[in-house]
Design a protein around this motif. Sequence first.
Motif, PDB file in Angstrom:
ATOM      1  N   ASN A  26      30.867  31.309  48.201  1.00 18.87           N
ATOM      2  CA  ASN A  26      32.178  31.766  48.331  1.00 18.87           C
ATOM      3  C   ASN A  26      32.606  32.113  49.892  1.00 18.87           C
ATOM      4  O   ASN A  26      33.656  31.492  50.308  1.00 18.87           O
ATOM      5  N   THR A  55      33.142  28.781  37.913  1.00 22.32           N
ATOM      6  CA  THR A  55      32.450  29.980  38.448  1.00 22.32           C
ATOM      7  C   THR A  55      31.312  30.320  37.804  1.00 22.32           C
ATOM      8  O   THR A  55      30.802  29.872  36.690  1.00 22.32           O
ATOM      9  N   ASP A  92      30.136  33.170  42.650  1.00 18.32           N
ATOM     10  CA  ASP A  92      30.530  31.888  43.618  1.00 18.32           C
ATOM     11  C   ASP A  92      31.293  30.813  42.559  1.00 18.32           C
ATOM     12  O   ASP A  92      31.143  30.976  41.236  1.00 18.32           O
ATOM     13  N   ALA A  93      31.576  29.884  43.421  1.00 23.57           N
ATOM     14  CA  ALA A  93      32.044  28.715  42.722  1.00 23.57           C
ATOM     15  C   ALA A  93      31.153  27.783  42.356  1.00 23.57           C
ATOM     16  O   ALA A  93      30.026  27.993  42.771  1.00 23.57           O
ATOM     17  N   GLN A 124      31.318  28.670  52.070  1.00 23.31           N
ATOM     18  CA  GLN A 124      32.051  27.331  51.626  1.00 23.31           C
ATOM     19  C   GLN A 124      31.222  26.168  51.975  1.00 23.31           C
ATOM     20  O   GLN A 124      31.411  25.354  52.701  1.00 23.31           O
TER      21      GLN A 124
END
Length: 252
Positions: free
Chosen positions: A236, A215, A226-227, A239
Motif C-alpha cells: 500500500n 485486499t 495490502d492490495a 505502491q
Amino acid sequence: MALAYTIVPAAPVRASHSHKAEIVSQLLFGETADMLETQGEFVKIKCSYDGYEGWVQDRQLALHQAGPANSIVLPVPLTILCNSVQLHLSPGSMLPSEDTQWQVGPYQFSFNRAHADNAFLTVQTSAEGILKTAQQYLGTSYLWGGKSIFGLDCSGYTQQVFKIAGIRLPRDAWQQAEEGILVNALEEARPGDLAFFDNAAGRVNHVGILSSTRTIMHASANARHDAIDSRGIVHNELQEHTHNLKLIKRYL
C-alpha cells in the motif's frame, strides 16, 4: 514417551539444541508436545497440534501428567496468573475447558472465567470470524518461526487464525498450499480464502488471508493489510508488487 506442557506464553522451537539456533516455530501456552530426547538444557519435541519437531529449552516446559484433560483455544489475548505472576497470553494459546485453577508440576495457574467466557463468545467458524480474528493481529511484527501476537511469520499467522476458527492447518505455507479446494481465479475468491505466492523457482514461500478479491491480510515486516491483483500483492505505501501470486485455496 513423556508429554510436555508449555508453561510460558511463547516458547521458541529451534532447529537444534542451542540458543543460537534458528527459530523454526513456537509452542504457545498450554500446547502439548511429545518429548523425544534431551540434550543439555534442551528437549527435542514433536508438537501435538501440527507434528512440527524442534528443540525447546526444558524450563519452558513441564511434564503433562497433572495438566488439564480438556483444552480450548484462546481467541483473544488474556492475562492469567502463574504462581501469582502475570502471564500475557497470545490468541491460539490453550486453556482448560472447565477449570479456572490447575497445576502442572510446581506451577499453579489461574484466570478469571468471566473474562475468558466473554472472549470465547467471539469464536466463529466462518469467513466473518476468520477476518475478525485476523484483524486483531494487524501491526504485529514479523518474526521467522513466530505464531503469536508477540511476533509471527506468514504461515504462523494463517495457521493460528484458522486454529481459532476450529480449522486445522499445517505449519508451513507450502504444506498449507497442499490442502483445501483450488479456486481457479482471484475473481472467484471469497473472503477467508488463502492466497499463496511463490519465489523465482516456483516454490510456495508466502501466504495470506484474502479479505476481498482486491485486499489481503498477510505478515511481511508486520501483519498488514495490502492490495492484491492477478499478479500479486501490491504494498500500500510503496505502491509496488512484493509477492507473486501462485494459487488460491478454500478451507471453509
